[in-house]
Write a protein that holds these residues in place. Structure first.
Motif, mmCIF file in Angstrom:
data_model
loop_
_atom_site.group_PDB
_atom_site.id
_atom_site.type_symbol
_atom_site.label_atom_id
_atom_site.label_comp_id
_atom_site.label_asym_id
_atom_site.label_seq_id
_atom_site.Cartn_x
_atom_site.Cartn_y
_atom_site.Cartn_z
ATOM 1 N N LEU A 192 6.776 10.905 6.618
ATOM 2 C CA LEU A 192 6.801 9.587 7.247
ATOM 3 C C LEU A 192 7.493 9.646 8.612
ATOM 4 N N LEU A 193 8.549 10.445 8.722
ATOM 5 C CA LEU A 193 9.198 10.627 10.025
ATOM 6 C C LEU A 193 8.225 11.252 11.023
ATOM 7 N N ASP A 194 7.413 12.189 10.558
ATOM 8 C CA ASP A 194 6.388 12.782 11.424
ATOM 9 C C ASP A 194 5.390 11.729 11.892
ATOM 10 N N GLU A 195 4.997 10.825 10.985
ATOM 11 C CA GLU A 195 4.067 9.752 11.356
ATOM 12 C C GLU A 195 4.662 8.883 12.465
ATOM 13 N N LEU A 196 5.941 8.545 12.327
ATOM 14 C CA LEU A 196 6.604 7.734 13.351
ATOM 15 C C LEU A 196 6.661 8.470 14.683
ATOM 16 N N LYS A 197 6.956 9.747 14.614
ATOM 17 C CA LYS A 197 7.058 10.550 15.828
ATOM 18 C C LYS A 197 5.707 10.633 16.530
ATOM 19 N N GLU A 198 4.633 10.815 15.746
ATOM 20 C CA GLU A 198 3.283 10.899 16.319
ATOM 21 C C GLU A 198 2.908 9.621 17.053
ATOM 22 N N GLU A 199 3.260 8.475 16.476
ATOM 23 C CA GLU A 199 2.909 7.194 17.082
ATOM 24 C C GLU A 199 3.912 6.780 18.157
ATOM 25 N N THR A 214 3.268 1.537 10.775
ATOM 26 C CA THR A 214 2.130 0.634 10.884
ATOM 27 C C THR A 214 1.093 0.942 9.808
ATOM 28 N N HIS A 215 0.107 0.068 9.709
ATOM 29 C CA HIS A 215 -0.966 0.260 8.731
ATOM 30 C C HIS A 215 -1.717 1.551 9.019
ATOM 31 N N ARG A 216 -1.944 1.850 10.267
ATOM 32 C CA ARG A 216 -2.628 3.083 10.660
ATOM 33 C C ARG A 216 -1.841 4.315 10.199
ATOM 34 N N ALA A 217 -0.524 4.273 10.360
ATOM 35 C CA ALA A 217 0.331 5.389 9.943
ATOM 36 C C ALA A 217 0.312 5.556 8.428
ATOM 37 N N VAL A 218 0.283 4.439 7.695
ATOM 38 C CA VAL A 218 0.236 4.504 6.232
ATOM 39 C C VAL A 218 -1.084 5.124 5.779
ATOM 40 N N GLU A 219 -2.188 4.714 6.389
ATOM 41 C CA GLU A 219 -3.484 5.284 6.021
ATOM 42 C C GLU A 219 -3.512 6.790 6.302
ATOM 43 N N HIS A 220 -2.974 7.201 7.431
ATOM 44 C CA HIS A 220 -2.930 8.620 7.774
ATOM 45 C C HIS A 220 -2.030 9.371 6.790
ATOM 46 N N PHE A 221 -0.897 8.798 6.450
ATOM 47 C CA PHE A 221 0.034 9.386 5.484
ATOM 48 C C PHE A 221 -0.636 9.564 4.120
ATOM 49 N N ILE A 222 -1.386 8.557 3.681
ATOM 50 C CA ILE A 222 -2.072 8.633 2.390
ATOM 51 C C ILE A 222 -3.117 9.740 2.407
ATOM 52 N N GLU A 223 -3.846 9.867 3.498
ATOM 53 C CA GLU A 223 -4.832 10.938 3.610
ATOM 54 C C GLU A 223 -4.165 12.313 3.527
ATOM 55 N N ARG A 224 -3.009 12.450 4.174
ATOM 56 C CA ARG A 224 -2.299 13.734 4.180
ATOM 57 C C ARG A 224 -1.703 14.071 2.817
ATOM 58 N N THR A 225 -1.396 13.070 2.012
ATOM 59 C CA THR A 225 -0.711 13.301 0.733
ATOM 60 C C THR A 225 -1.584 13.028 -0.472
ATOM 61 N N ARG A 226 -2.848 12.765 -0.275
ATOM 62 C CA ARG A 226 -3.746 12.438 -1.394
ATOM 63 C C ARG A 226 -3.775 13.556 -2.437
ATOM 64 N N TYR A 227 -3.601 14.792 -2.016
ATOM 65 C CA TYR A 227 -3.629 15.924 -2.947
ATOM 66 C C TYR A 227 -2.458 15.903 -3.931
ATOM 67 N N LEU A 228 -1.416 15.138 -3.653
ATOM 68 C CA LEU A 228 -0.252 15.091 -4.541
ATOM 69 C C LEU A 228 -0.444 14.140 -5.722
ATOM 70 N N ARG A 229 -1.506 13.367 -5.703
ATOM 71 C CA ARG A 229 -1.737 12.398 -6.787
ATOM 72 C C ARG A 229 -2.080 13.069 -8.077
ATOM 73 N N LEU A 239 0.827 -1.200 0.000
ATOM 74 C CA LEU A 239 0.000 0.000 0.000
ATOM 75 C C LEU A 239 0.868 1.259 0.000
ATOM 76 N N LEU A 240 1.891 1.282 0.844
ATOM 77 C CA LEU A 240 2.781 2.442 0.927
ATOM 78 C C LEU A 240 3.603 2.623 -0.342
ATOM 79 N N THR A 241 4.215 1.558 -0.830
ATOM 80 C CA THR A 241 5.064 1.686 -2.018
ATOM 81 C C THR A 241 4.246 2.052 -3.255
#
Length: 91
Positions: A63-70, A76-91, A34-36
Motif C-alpha cells: 500500500l505504501l508503494d501504491e501511495l508512492k506511485e501516485e 484512492t479507488h484506482r490505487a485499491v483496484e491496482h493493489f487488489i490486482e497485485r495481491t489477487r494471488y494471495l486469496r 472494498l479495501l478492508t
C-alpha cells in the motif's frame, strides 16, 4: 507492552483511517469497504500458510508503494483496484 492493533478503522471528513501493521493509511470513503474486505479475505486465507503479521507487513509495504506511485497521501479507488490486482494471488 502495548501492541498496535493489526487493523484499525476510524473516520475523518470523507476519508477513513486504517492502521495496518502499525502504519496509518487514509483511504477515500468510497473505496474503504472494498479495501478492508480484500484485506480480511487475504488474512483469513493466508493464516494457515504464513503468520498473519508477515502478511500484514507485506500488505502495508504494498500500500505504501501504491501511495508512492501516485504521489498522494490518501489511497484512492484506482490505487485499491491496482493493489487488489497485485495481491489477487494471495486469496
Amino acid at each position: 507492552m502495548f501492541t498496535q492493533p493489526t487493523l484499525y478503522l476510524g473516520t475523518m471528513n470523507g476519508q477513513h483511517k486504517i492502521t495496518l501493521s502499525g502504519v496509518v493509511f487514509y483511504v477515500e470513503e468510497e473505496c474503504r469497504k472494498l479495501l478492508t474486505d480484500h484485506l480480511n479475505i487475504i488474512n483469513r486465507s493466508s493464516s494457515a500458510i504464513k503468520s498473519t503479521e508477515m502478511v500484514d507487513e507485506r500488505m502495508a509495504e504494498m500500500l505504501l508503494d501504491e501511495l508512492k506511485e501516485e504521489g498522494k497521501e490518501v489511497i484512492t479507488h484506482r490505487a485499491v483496484e491496482h493493489f487488489i490486482e497485485r495481491t489477487r494471488y494471495l486469496r
